[in-house]
Design an enzyme around this catalytic site. Structure first.
Site, PDB file in Angstrom:
ATOM      1  N   GLU A 157       0.861  -1.255   0.271  1.00 13.66           N
ATOM      2  CA  GLU A 157      -0.116  -0.021   0.246  1.00 13.66           C
ATOM      3  C   GLU A 157       1.315   1.025  -0.210  1.00 13.66           C
ATOM      4  O   GLU A 157       1.653   0.878   0.814  1.00 13.66           O
ATOM      5  CB  GLU A 157      -0.615  -0.076   1.020  1.00 13.66           C
ATOM      6  CG  GLU A 157      -0.251   0.261   2.468  1.00 13.66           C
ATOM      7  CD  GLU A 157      -1.453   0.972   3.774  1.00 13.66           C
ATOM      8  OE1 GLU A 157      -2.022   1.368   3.437  1.00 13.66           O
ATOM      9  OE2 GLU A 157      -1.173  -0.036   5.051  1.00 13.66           O
ATOM     10  N   GLU A 257     -10.841   1.649   8.406  1.00 14.07           N
ATOM     11  CA  GLU A 257      -9.539   1.907   9.118  1.00 14.07           C
ATOM     12  C   GLU A 257      -9.813   3.618   9.418  1.00 14.07           C
ATOM     13  O   GLU A 257      -8.285   4.322   8.759  1.00 14.07           O
ATOM     14  CB  GLU A 257      -7.815   1.434   8.563  1.00 14.07           C
ATOM     15  CG  GLU A 257      -7.026   1.628   9.611  1.00 14.07           C
ATOM     16  CD  GLU A 257      -5.968   1.122   8.001  1.00 14.07           C
ATOM     17  OE1 GLU A 257      -5.020   0.097   8.900  1.00 14.07           O
ATOM     18  OE2 GLU A 257      -5.757   1.426   7.172  1.00 14.07           O
TER      19      GLU A 257
END
Length: 273
Positions: A157, A257
């Site tokens: 990521e 998140e």
């Protein structure tokens, strides 16, 4: 909260960033009480690649006792509270990283977790970027073989600029370049993690990235931007994003998140079938 977007997508909650008013071992139960059936965590022991057997057992037991599935786990990433964001690309820390993979395998055997976020590591002074990239690719290929032995997948990521030190992956294209390098080194089980907060914070086109890299998309995490709060606190059109994920055939979990001192999940009612 096991309800789904459309007819096939389910949520997960990241217990390293939500329910933080509770001790880590109480958070899976808090997620269950809030209605979730799946959780994910960052590496539970910052700066410690190999926890004690009792610490490892306590973490797994907390997940089991809560009756939730562990669907995602960060690989060892150094001391994140101190600002580190991975050790993959640090030539001096390869042994440290590889030692942590034995712990990862044991957690996977016990909990069934199969997705592992591999934070790349920040640029180091005095070490050529090309050497750091070479080391990262080698470590990724090694980790991919280790988790691949039990059906696991590594995730790569980008992170938000200005909040994560000299982290070199800022866009979806940056992450995909690493995915492709890992695959060229024989690691077929490496995929792209799309995090809305990080991409939007860096000016990337989230919907464009999801469409362009649909075949490489392994996992989705969400937080609004700016601010990294729950959806509705920033400027991201989550309805459009969820519709696009359906369109491109993404059937994985959407992991929450975001930062929310008093977790409020009422926003989810607007995104049900």
């Amino acid at each position: 909260m096991t309800g789904r977007i459309g007819t096939h997508r389910a949520w997960a909650v990241n217990c390293s960033i939500l329910f933080t008013d509770l001790p880590l071992q109480e958070r899976p139960a808090a997620a269950k009480d809030a209605g979730f059936d799946a959780v994910e965590f960052w590496w539970p022991w910052p700066g410690v690649p190999v926890p004690t057997a009792s610490e490892e057992d306590a973490f797994c037991q907390a997940v089991e006792d809560a009756g939730v599935r562990l669907i995602g786990l960060n690989l060892y990433a150094g001391d994140m509270p101190a600002g580190e964001r991975g050790v993959l690309s640090d030539p001096a820390r390869a042994a440290e990283f590889r030692a942590s993979l034995d712990v990862t395998a044991r957690i996977a055997e016990r909990t069934g977790v199969r997705m592992f976020n591999a934070l790349y590591g920040q640029r180091l002074d005095g070490v050529a970027a090309s050497e750091q990239d070479r080391v990262a690719t080698r470590n990724l290929a090694h980790a991919a073989r280790e988790v691949g032995a039990f059906g696991g997948t590594l995730l790569i990521e980008p992170l938000a600029r200005g909040l994560n030190g000299a982290y070199p992956l800022e866009t979806a294209a940056d992450a995909i370049e690493v995915v492709q390098r890992a695959r060229a080194a024989g690691a077929a089980n490496v995929r792209f993690l799309l995090d809305t907060f990080h991409l939007v914070s860096n000016g990337d086109d989230v919907e464009g990235a999801a469409r362009r890299y649909a075949a490489d998309l392994g996992h989705v995490q969400i937080a609004d931007a700016p601010g990294r709060g729950r959806p509705g606190t920033g400027g991201i059109d989550f309805g459009a994003l969820f519709a696009l994920l359906d369109e491109i055939g993404y059937t994985g979990r959407i992991a929450l998140e975001y930062v929310d001192p008093r977790p409020d999940f009422a926003w989810m009612e607007d995104h049900r079938a």
